[in-house]
Design a protein around this motif. Sequence first.
Motif, PDB file in Angstrom:
ATOM      1  N   ALA A  49      73.432-107.316  17.575  1.00 41.53           N
ATOM      2  CA  ALA A  49      74.124-108.506  17.303  1.00 41.53           C
ATOM      3  C   ALA A  49      73.372-110.030  16.764  1.00 41.53           C
ATOM      4  CB  ALA A  49      74.787-109.239  19.375  1.00 41.53           C
ATOM      5  N   CYS A  50      72.355-109.283  17.542  1.00 47.61           N
ATOM      6  CA  CYS A  50      70.898-110.793  16.895  1.00 47.61           C
ATOM      7  C   CYS A  50      70.908-110.298  15.296  1.00 47.61           C
ATOM      8  CB  CYS A  50      69.839-111.000  17.442  1.00 47.61           C
ATOM      9  SG  CYS A  50      68.691-111.729  16.927  1.00 47.61           S
ATOM     10  N   LEU A  51      70.821-108.612  15.383  1.00 46.31           N
ATOM     11  CA  LEU A  51      70.372-108.521  13.690  1.00 46.31           C
ATOM     12  C   LEU A  51      71.683-108.698  12.825  1.00 46.31           C
ATOM     13  CD1 LEU A  51      68.494-105.860  11.891  1.00 46.31           C
ATOM     14  CD2 LEU A  51      69.669-104.228  12.940  1.00 46.31           C
ATOM     15  N   SER A  52      72.401-108.274  13.562  1.00 47.36           N
ATOM     16  CA  SER A  52      73.579-108.475  11.787  1.00 47.36           C
ATOM     17  C   SER A  52      73.600-109.848  12.400  1.00 47.36           C
ATOM     18  CB  SER A  52      75.306-107.930  13.057  1.00 47.36           C
ATOM     19  OG  SER A  52      74.649-106.616  13.329  1.00 47.36           O
ATOM     20  N   LEU A  53      74.185-111.033  13.148  1.00 46.29           N
ATOM     21  CA  LEU A  53      73.715-112.179  12.387  1.00 46.29           C
ATOM     22  C   LEU A  53      72.545-112.887  11.724  1.00 46.29           C
ATOM     23  CD1 LEU A  53      74.071-114.282  16.189  1.00 46.29           C
ATOM     24  CD2 LEU A  53      75.742-114.158  14.414  1.00 46.29           C
ATOM     25  N   VAL A  54      71.291-111.883  11.965  1.00 42.42           N
ATOM     26  CA  VAL A  54      70.487-112.200  10.468  1.00 42.42           C
ATOM     27  C   VAL A  54      70.531-111.510   9.483  1.00 42.42           C
ATOM     28  CG1 VAL A  54      67.535-111.762  10.729  1.00 42.42           C
ATOM     29  CG2 VAL A  54      68.592-112.275  12.542  1.00 42.42           C
ATOM     30  N   ALA A  55      71.177-110.608   8.908  1.00 37.67           N
ATOM     31  CA  ALA A  55      71.276-109.308   8.151  1.00 37.67           C
ATOM     32  C   ALA A  55      72.154-109.753   7.619  1.00 37.67           C
ATOM     33  CB  ALA A  55      69.944-108.049   8.353  1.00 37.67           C
ATOM     34  N   TRP A  56      73.174-109.911   8.486  1.00 35.54           N
ATOM     35  CA  TRP A  56      74.392-109.978   7.898  1.00 35.54           C
ATOM     36  C   TRP A  56      74.692-111.818   6.938  1.00 35.54           C
ATOM     37  CZ3 TRP A  56      77.703-106.292  10.610  1.00 35.54           C
ATOM     38  CH2 TRP A  56      76.871-105.068  10.765  1.00 35.54           C
ATOM     39  N   LEU A  57      75.033-112.185   7.867  1.00 37.83           N
ATOM     40  CA  LEU A  57      74.729-113.445   8.258  1.00 37.83           C
ATOM     41  C   LEU A  57      74.002-114.926   7.942  1.00 37.83           C
ATOM     42  CD1 LEU A  57      77.711-113.814  11.386  1.00 37.83           C
ATOM     43  CD2 LEU A  57      77.996-113.445   8.628  1.00 37.83           C
ATOM     44  N   ASN A  58      72.963-114.012   7.620  1.00 37.64           N
ATOM     45  CA  ASN A  58      71.700-114.557   6.718  1.00 37.64           C
ATOM     46  C   ASN A  58      71.262-116.391   7.864  1.00 37.64           C
ATOM     47  OD1 ASN A  58      71.211-113.213   4.982  1.00 37.64           O
ATOM     48  ND2 ASN A  58      72.517-113.745   3.734  1.00 37.64           N
ATOM     49  N   LEU A  59      71.293-115.513   9.088  1.00 38.40           N
ATOM     50  CA  LEU A  59      71.526-116.944   9.865  1.00 38.40           C
ATOM     51  C   LEU A  59      69.860-116.746  10.427  1.00 38.40           C
ATOM     52  CD1 LEU A  59      74.357-117.188  12.397  1.00 38.40           C
ATOM     53  CD2 LEU A  59      73.910-118.753  10.604  1.00 38.40           C
ATOM     54  N   PRO A  60      69.263-117.862  10.440  1.00 43.50           N
ATOM     55  CA  PRO A  60      67.752-117.787  11.160  1.00 43.50           C
ATOM     56  C   PRO A  60      67.690-118.023  12.821  1.00 43.50           C
ATOM     57  CG  PRO A  60      69.170-120.549  11.427  1.00 43.50           C
ATOM     58  CD  PRO A  60      70.228-119.454  10.637  1.00 43.50           C
TER      59      PRO A  60
END
Length: 292
Positions: A49-60
């Motif tokens: 979940a954290c990986l996807s938020l960082v890599a897919w949604l470009n969230l900090p």
Amino acid sequence: MLQFFQFLANGFMVGGVYALLALGIVLIYKSTQVFNFAVGELVLIGGFACLSLVAWLNLPVWLSFPLALVIAIGLGFLIERLTLRPLIGQPILASIMATLALSLLLRGIMLFFWGASTIAFPHKILPGSPVSVGPITFSHELLWAFLIFIIVFLLLLIFFQKSKMGLFMRATAESHQIAQSTGINVKFIFGTTWGIAAMIAGMAGILLGSRLGLGVGSTPLVAFKAFPAVIFGGLESIPGAIIGGLLVGILENLAGGLIDPVVAEITPYIVLLIVLIFKPEGLFGLKRIERI
């Protein structure tokens, strides 16, 4: 001798992660009497979940970390409501088998979305660099993991001792029937416990993923090393989970560093086997005597 202390220090840090996972397992068992075999998949989902938020949604990272924990909490509530609550009143083996089925289901879902390969985080999640104390060097990922473990343990201690919800959870752990007779919503306590345990597992997944990457095949195997820690400390003992986690981490690293890395992989399960043979209730567990 210097190598011994280096392996000892690394083992102590790694043991903090195992203790964190063991805490989640013990919380669920104390409240529901169910041993959660899906802990490895909950660890993996939190990390993904954290990986996807960082890599897919470009969230900090500072936003992705807490959002991943919120997702994990929601998943914990959902698991309890859809898969375990309908089994209340059924033989306890049915609930245990449900966690095994849940493990396989979650693994299949994650294989579909993220594949079978180990995936590394796109950039460094935890800030910092290795820290040297005299001749001993600490990985900054392990230092962060151990610091987070200490914070979680202290927060849980305050939560159980000072909050009304913590008191309700302690009462439920003692006796479901007595807790319900005093007006406590036991079903809500079950859901809350699964939510907290899933959050802890997700936190461990992010910490493991930042150091080792995330893989559907490899990460749950690391999480399973918390099982010997739980059995060693006692299924119902939070202090036992902490001591067991630290001890398993230390023994694993000493065996891998001083003997052979292959031995390190089986050391936790050797500990598990020895404990089950000589003290199956664990170091701080309750020895139940039933009169027939």
